[in-house]
Design a protein around this motif. Structure first.
Motif, PDB file in Angstrom:
ATOM      1  N   ARG A  89       6.037   3.220  -1.924  1.00 38.91           N
ATOM      2  CA  ARG A  89       5.125   2.668  -1.194  1.00 38.91           C
ATOM      3  C   ARG A  89       5.217   3.101   0.330  1.00 38.91           C
ATOM      4  N   LYS A  91       7.200   5.341   1.508  1.00 42.28           N
ATOM      5  CA  LYS A  91       6.885   6.912   1.790  1.00 42.28           C
ATOM      6  C   LYS A  91       5.423   7.264   2.007  1.00 42.28           C
ATOM      7  N   GLU A  92       4.504   6.554   1.096  1.00 44.08           N
ATOM      8  CA  GLU A  92       3.041   6.998   1.360  1.00 44.08           C
ATOM      9  C   GLU A  92       2.832   6.553   2.780  1.00 44.08           C
ATOM     10  N   LEU A  93       3.167   5.382   3.143  1.00 44.36           N
ATOM     11  CA  LEU A  93       2.766   4.849   4.675  1.00 44.36           C
ATOM     12  C   LEU A  93       3.244   5.959   5.445  1.00 44.36           C
ATOM     13  N   ARG A  95       4.019   8.887   5.160  1.00 40.71           N
ATOM     14  CA  ARG A  95       3.485  10.476   4.918  1.00 40.71           C
ATOM     15  C   ARG A  95       2.123  10.312   5.291  1.00 40.71           C
ATOM     16  N   ASN A  96       1.377   9.125   5.154  1.00 41.55           N
ATOM     17  CA  ASN A  96      -0.166   9.267   6.034  1.00 41.55           C
ATOM     18  C   ASN A  96       0.135   9.186   7.554  1.00 41.55           C
ATOM     19  N   GLY A  97       0.819   8.614   7.956  1.00 42.26           N
ATOM     20  CA  GLY A  97       1.273   8.412   9.428  1.00 42.26           C
ATOM     21  C   GLY A  97       1.526   9.507  10.154  1.00 42.26           C
ATOM     22  N   GLU A  98       2.432  10.360   9.368  1.00 46.62           N
ATOM     23  CA  GLU A  98       2.840  11.803   9.863  1.00 46.62           C
ATOM     24  C   GLU A  98       1.729  12.589   9.789  1.00 46.62           C
ATOM     25  N   MET A  99       0.693  12.528   8.679  1.00 49.01           N
ATOM     26  CA  MET A  99      -0.248  13.603   8.480  1.00 49.01           C
ATOM     27  C   MET A  99      -1.367  13.366   9.804  1.00 49.01           C
ATOM     28  N   ILE A 100      -1.653  12.061   9.972  1.00 46.77           N
ATOM     29  CA  ILE A 100      -2.693  11.930  11.157  1.00 46.77           C
ATOM     30  C   ILE A 100      -2.082  12.024  12.325  1.00 46.77           C
TER      31      ILE A 100
END
Lengths: 105, 168
Positions: A89, A91-93, A95-100
């Motif tokens: 979970r 990692k998902e957080l 990943r999304n933070g890094e993506m945006i």
């Protein structure tokens, strides 16, 4: 709460510290070390958390190997499963933070 | 060793104030050595060498053992309040490090106030009916005071819950 609710930082680090069986003070030291001194578990908070984790069956309190007077906490299979799920979970957080925010980080 | 005993009264909702006072004493070179009813006995120490903490905790020998393993020293208990101290050189000493556990501490205090306050209310009412208002009045006064305390504790709890909405 449905599905898999987020763990508190304290719970997360307690479970993580118990990748090897450990006594209470050891958990405090491991947590501080793992987080580079950022997360400090106070003894009262830790004691309460350990009791509720035992009640939930995520950890158990057992006599330490070779010394029946000393007791150690150990992660159960269920506890390990919860911990793995939480890492996914997080990692998902991240990943999304890094993506945006990618460029700002 | 030089000792002194001071008498001080703190209302139950002033436990943080009590702790502040005990730490001011320690910073001054007087560390708490034992507690009694409104009585605090201090012993001379190097100024600033101790941190003192207090909390409401039901009697639990395991807990005291656990605290001692982490380097804290058990000073004593008074009613349901327990007192610890730790040498400042052994690191920061807090009893609670997150909002959740601070809230459950306040819940513990609230439960005791509700139980004692409720009992006083019942006894007060029963006495007022049977033996006249004056006898029951003392209990009713106690009940009012305890309920006021409960309100103060609840206020502290609400503030923490608000904080928890954003972060733990």
């Amino acid at each position: 709460m449905p599905g898999n609710p987020a763990l508190t930082e304290a719970t997360y680090y307690i479970l993580l510290s118990l990748h090897r069986p450990c006594h209470g003070y050891g958990i405090m030291q491991q947590t501080e070390e793992l987080s580079g001194g950022r997360v400090r578990l106070a003894a009262g908070t830790l004691y309460g958390a350990l009791n509720s984790l035992c009640d939930k069956g995520w950890i158990v309190l057992e006599a330490a190997d070779g010394d029946s007077r000393r007791k150690e906490y150990r992660l159960t299979d269920k506890g390990r499963e919860i911990l793995v799920r939480e890492v996914k979970r997080l990692k998902e957080l991240a990943r999304n933070g890094e993506m945006i925010l990618g460029e700002e980080l | 060793m030089e000792r002194k005993t001071l008498t001080r009264w703190f209302w139950v909702w002033q436990f943080e104030k009590e702790e502040e006072w005990l730490n001011a004493m320690a910073a001054d070179g007087w560390v708490l050595e034992s507690v009694g009813f409104c009585r605090y006995t201090f012993i001379r120490c190097e100024p600033g060498t101790y941190t003192v903490r207090t909390e409401m905790h039901p009697y639990d020998e395991e807990y005291v053992k656990f605290m001692e393993e982490t380097g804290a020293e058990y000073i004593g208990r008074m009613m349901m309040w327990i007192y610890f101290r730790k040498k400042t050189e052994d690191g920061v000493f807090d009893l609670y490090s997150d909002i959740d556990s601070r809230i459950s501490h306040l819940d513990r205090i609230g439960k005791v106030l509700t139980a004692v306050g409720g009992a006083n209310l019942l006894i007060g009412l029963a006495n007022s009916f049977h033996s006249g208002a004056r006898v029951g009045g003392v209990n009713l006064l106690c009940a009012t005071l305890l309920m006021y305390g409960l309100g103060r504790i609840h206020g502290k709890k609400e503030a923490l819950e608000k904080e928890r909405e954003l972060h733990e």
